[in-house]
Scaffold this active site. Sequence first.
Site, PDB file in Angstrom:
ATOM      1  N   THR A   1      25.470  84.208  52.316  1.00 53.76           N
ATOM      2  CA  THR A   1      23.746  83.238  53.486  1.00 53.76           C
ATOM      3  C   THR A   1      22.969  82.211  52.421  1.00 53.76           C
ATOM      4  OG1 THR A   1      22.994  84.631  53.012  1.00 53.76           O
ATOM      5  CG2 THR A   1      24.081  85.042  54.624  1.00 53.76           C
TER       6      THR A   1
ATOM      7  N   ARG B   1      20.505  84.026  45.282  1.00 52.62           N
ATOM      8  CA  ARG B   1      20.442  83.485  46.618  1.00 52.62           C
ATOM      9  C   ARG B   1      21.383  83.717  46.534  1.00 52.62           C
ATOM     10  NH1 ARG B   1      19.859  77.128  47.510  1.00 52.62           N
ATOM     11  NH2 ARG B   1      22.301  76.705  46.808  1.00 52.62           N
TER      12      ARG B   1
ATOM     13  N   ASP C   1      23.345  74.221  38.642  1.00 58.32           N
ATOM     14  CA  ASP C   1      22.709  75.812  38.697  1.00 58.32           C
ATOM     15  C   ASP C   1      21.774  75.689  37.504  1.00 58.32           C
ATOM     16  OD1 ASP C   1      22.711  78.766  38.379  1.00 58.32           O
ATOM     17  OD2 ASP C   1      23.443  78.392  40.100  1.00 58.32           O
TER      18      ASP C   1
HETATM   19  C1  PRP Z   1      18.197  79.406  41.335  1.00 60.11           C
HETATM   20  C2  PRP Z   1      16.902  78.938  41.325  1.00 60.11           C
HETATM   21  C3  PRP Z   1      15.735  79.338  42.615  1.00 60.11           C
HETATM   22  C4  PRP Z   1      17.063  79.782  43.897  1.00 60.11           C
HETATM   23  C5  PRP Z   1      16.330  78.184  44.619  1.00 60.11           C
HETATM   24  O1  PRP Z   1      18.172  80.817  41.512  1.00 60.11           O
HETATM   25  O2  PRP Z   1      16.206  79.613  40.045  1.00 60.11           O
HETATM   26  O3  PRP Z   1      14.685  81.025  42.558  1.00 60.11           O
HETATM   27  O4  PRP Z   1      18.377  78.984  43.621  1.00 60.11           O
HETATM   28  O5  PRP Z   1      17.189  77.820  45.991  1.00 60.11           O
HETATM   29  P1  PRP Z   1      16.276  77.979  47.092  1.00 60.11           P
HETATM   30  O6  PRP Z   1      15.220  77.066  47.619  1.00 60.11           O
HETATM   31  O7  PRP Z   1      17.656  77.459  48.091  1.00 60.11           O
HETATM   32  O8  PRP Z   1      16.394  79.465  47.951  1.00 60.11           O
HETATM   33  P2  PRP Z   1      19.820  81.706  41.787  1.00 60.11           P
HETATM   34  O9  PRP Z   1      20.026  81.720  43.513  1.00 60.11           O
HETATM   35  O10 PRP Z   1      20.486  80.557  41.480  1.00 60.11           O
HETATM   36  O11 PRP Z   1      19.539  83.102  40.923  1.00 60.11           O
HETATM   37  P3  PRP Z   1      19.358  82.372  39.052  1.00 60.11           P
HETATM   38  O12 PRP Z   1      17.911  82.187  38.690  1.00 60.11           O
HETATM   39  O13 PRP Z   1      19.667  84.393  38.937  1.00 60.11           O
HETATM   40  O14 PRP Z   1      20.584  82.249  39.184  1.00 60.11           O
HETATM   41  N1  URA Z   2      19.858  76.550  42.131  1.00 59.76           N
HETATM   42  C1  URA Z   2      19.571  75.671  40.899  1.00 59.76           C
HETATM   43  O1  URA Z   2      20.029  76.563  40.166  1.00 59.76           O
HETATM   44  N2  URA Z   2      19.813  74.445  41.600  1.00 59.76           N
HETATM   45  C2  URA Z   2      20.325  74.098  42.885  1.00 59.76           C
HETATM   46  O2  URA Z   2      19.835  72.552  42.595  1.00 59.76           O
HETATM   47  C3  URA Z   2      19.627  74.802  44.139  1.00 59.76           C
HETATM   48  C4  URA Z   2      19.498  76.475  43.217  1.00 59.76           C
END
Ligand code: PRP
Ligand code: URA
Length: 208
Positions: A107, A103, A199
Site C-alpha cells: 500500500t 511503509r 533505502d
Molecule cells: C523510510 C524512511 C521514512 C519513510 C519515508 O522508512 O525512513 O520513514 O520511508 O517514506 P514516506 O515519506 O513515503 O512515508 P522505511 O519504511 O523504509 O522503514 P525503515 O526506516 O524501518 O527502513
Molecule cells: N524510504 C527510503 O528509505 N528511501 C526512499 O527513497 C523513500 C522512502
Amino acid sequence: MGYTIIKHPLIDHKMTILRKKETSSMEFRQLVNEISTLMGYEVTRDLETEDIEIETPIAKTVGKRISGKKIGIVPILRAGLGMVEGLLTIIPAARVGHIGMYRDPKTLKPVTYYSKLPKDVASRQMIIVDPMLATGGSLIEAIDELKRNGAKNIKSINLLAAPEGLKAVEEAHPDVEIYIAALDEKLNEDKYIVPGLGDAGDRLFGTK
Ligand code: PRP
Ligand code: URA
C-alpha cells in the site's frame, strides 16, 4: 510555516558521498551523524536565551544561557535512529522519544508499530528526525501521533525530500517547520526519491 533548505558546503559535500551507491554502511552512518549535527546547529538557531551573570577567573561578566522550551527528539524508526547521536552531540540534555513505523511495501502507507514519547511533550520543542521524506505519509502520521500526545511545537529534520511529500506534509500540518538538506526531483513508481540515496534504513544498518 513551510520548509527551509539548509545550504552549507559541508552538508552538500557530505550529502554527495551519502548518495553514492558505493558508500559503505559504516561511512553512511558516520555521514548521517555528521550531517545531523550540522543541520541541528541551524534548526536550533531560534532557541530563546537569557542573560546570566557569571564570574570568569578575571572579572564578572554577563553571558547567555538557553532558556524557554526544553527539547525532545523523536526518531522515526528505523532510519531516524541514525540522526539521534548527531543531535545529542549539540543538545545533550534532550529527551528522546521513539516512533516505530514502516511503509507497507504494497500500500506504501505507513504502519505504526511502536510509540514511546516523553510525558511532557506539550511543553517541549519537539524535533522529529528521519532521513527520508518521500510521500510524506510517515511524517504526517508521526506528527499526528505527537499532536495526539499534546505536542504544540514541532519541527522536522529530514535529509532528503521529494516535492510531493513536502507538499502533503505542509497541507496536513502547516504549523510544522521542515528542515531539509536537499530537495530532490520526484518520486519513482515505487515511491522512492529520485535521485535520492536508496533505502535509508537498509543503507544505515546494512540490511537487505
Ligand atoms: C523510510 C524512511 C521514512 C519513510 C519515508 O522508512 O525512513 O520513514 O520511508 O517514506 P514516506 O515519506 O513515503 O512515508 P522505511 O519504511 O523504509 O522503514 P525503515 O526506516 O524501518 O527502513
Ligand atoms: N524510504 C527510503 O528509505 N528511501 C526512499 O527513497 C523513500 C522512502
